[in-house]
Write a protein that holds these residues in place. Structure first.
Motif, PDB file in Angstrom:
ATOM      1  N   HIS A   1      13.563 -14.581   7.004  1.00 59.26           N
ATOM      2  CA  HIS A   1      13.027 -15.184   5.858  1.00 59.26           C
ATOM      3  C   HIS A   1      12.427 -16.837   6.279  1.00 59.26           C
ATOM      4  O   HIS A   1      12.772 -17.367   7.317  1.00 59.26           O
ATOM      5  N   GLY A   2      11.283 -16.946   5.757  1.00 63.33           N
ATOM      6  CA  GLY A   2      10.622 -18.197   5.827  1.00 63.33           C
ATOM      7  C   GLY A   2      10.008 -18.807   4.786  1.00 63.33           C
ATOM      8  O   GLY A   2      10.310 -18.544   3.530  1.00 63.33           O
ATOM      9  N   ASN A   3       9.461 -19.987   4.693  1.00 65.52           N
ATOM     10  CA  ASN A   3       8.641 -20.517   3.755  1.00 65.52           C
ATOM     11  C   ASN A   3       7.110 -21.151   3.976  1.00 65.52           C
ATOM     12  O   ASN A   3       6.830 -20.859   5.343  1.00 65.52           O
ATOM     13  N   SER A   4       6.423 -21.561   3.203  1.00 62.78           N
ATOM     14  CA  SER A   4       5.260 -22.067   3.413  1.00 62.78           C
ATOM     15  C   SER A   4       4.989 -23.581   3.397  1.00 62.78           C
ATOM     16  O   SER A   4       3.987 -23.959   3.035  1.00 62.78           O
ATOM     17  N   ARG A   5       6.188 -24.298   3.749  1.00 57.20           N
ATOM     18  CA  ARG A   5       6.021 -25.535   3.948  1.00 57.20           C
ATOM     19  C   ARG A   5       6.092 -26.162   5.277  1.00 57.20           C
ATOM     20  O   ARG A   5       5.661 -27.395   5.410  1.00 57.20           O
ATOM     21  N   GLU A   6       6.858 -25.518   6.279  1.00 59.98           N
ATOM     22  CA  GLU A   6       7.182 -25.787   7.459  1.00 59.98           C
ATOM     23  C   GLU A   6       6.427 -25.120   8.577  1.00 59.98           C
ATOM     24  O   GLU A   6       6.339 -24.194   8.400  1.00 59.98           O
ATOM     25  N   PRO A   7       6.237 -26.000   9.938  1.00 62.29           N
ATOM     26  CA  PRO A   7       5.537 -24.992  10.770  1.00 62.29           C
ATOM     27  C   PRO A   7       6.378 -23.815  11.401  1.00 62.29           C
ATOM     28  O   PRO A   7       7.464 -23.821  11.371  1.00 62.29           O
ATOM     29  N   LEU A   8       5.699 -22.775  11.824  1.00 63.11           N
ATOM     30  CA  LEU A   8       6.477 -21.665  12.074  1.00 63.11           C
ATOM     31  C   LEU A   8       7.512 -22.035  13.268  1.00 63.11           C
ATOM     32  O   LEU A   8       8.587 -21.473  13.221  1.00 63.11           O
ATOM     33  N   LEU A   9       7.413 -22.889  14.352  1.00 61.42           N
ATOM     34  CA  LEU A   9       8.265 -22.926  15.523  1.00 61.42           C
ATOM     35  C   LEU A   9       9.306 -23.561  14.641  1.00 61.42           C
ATOM     36  O   LEU A   9      10.633 -23.057  15.084  1.00 61.42           O
TER      37      LEU A   9
END
Length: 97
Positions: free
Chosen positions: A14-22
């Protein structure tokens, strides 16, 4: 879109569209190589297979379909491939179940 799926070398997290991928990958236990965290060295380079990212300007060379995970923020569900093993065994066992 704030919540999204990031697929890394076949493993979905799971991820988000606010933080850098790393940063997002580190939070779930995936440890890509990096040195600078600001787009200078290119050590965190990976291939963007599908999806879109918002990538800040960087000094490191990136080829076609490559992104720097330190300065790329996902804009949609993405699928990325690193040329080396980045997923710890315990995460892989949980995600593949």
């Amino acid at each position: 879109m704030s919540q999204l799926t990031i697929t890394v070398n076949g493993i979905k997290v799971h991820g988000n569209s606010r933080e850098p991928l790393l940063v997002q990958l580190e939070k779930v236990g995936i440890q890509p190589e990096y040195q600078c965290r600001n787009g200078m060295c290119g050590a965190c380079r990976c291939k963007l297979q599908t999806g879109a990212v918002d990538q800040q300007d960087s000094m490191a060379f990136v080829g076609q379909n490559e992104i720097l995970s330190c300065c790329s923020v996902p804009k949609s569900n993405i699928n990325v491939e690193f040329d080396y093993h980045v997923v710890p065994e315990t995460l892989a066992e949980v995600s593949n179940s």
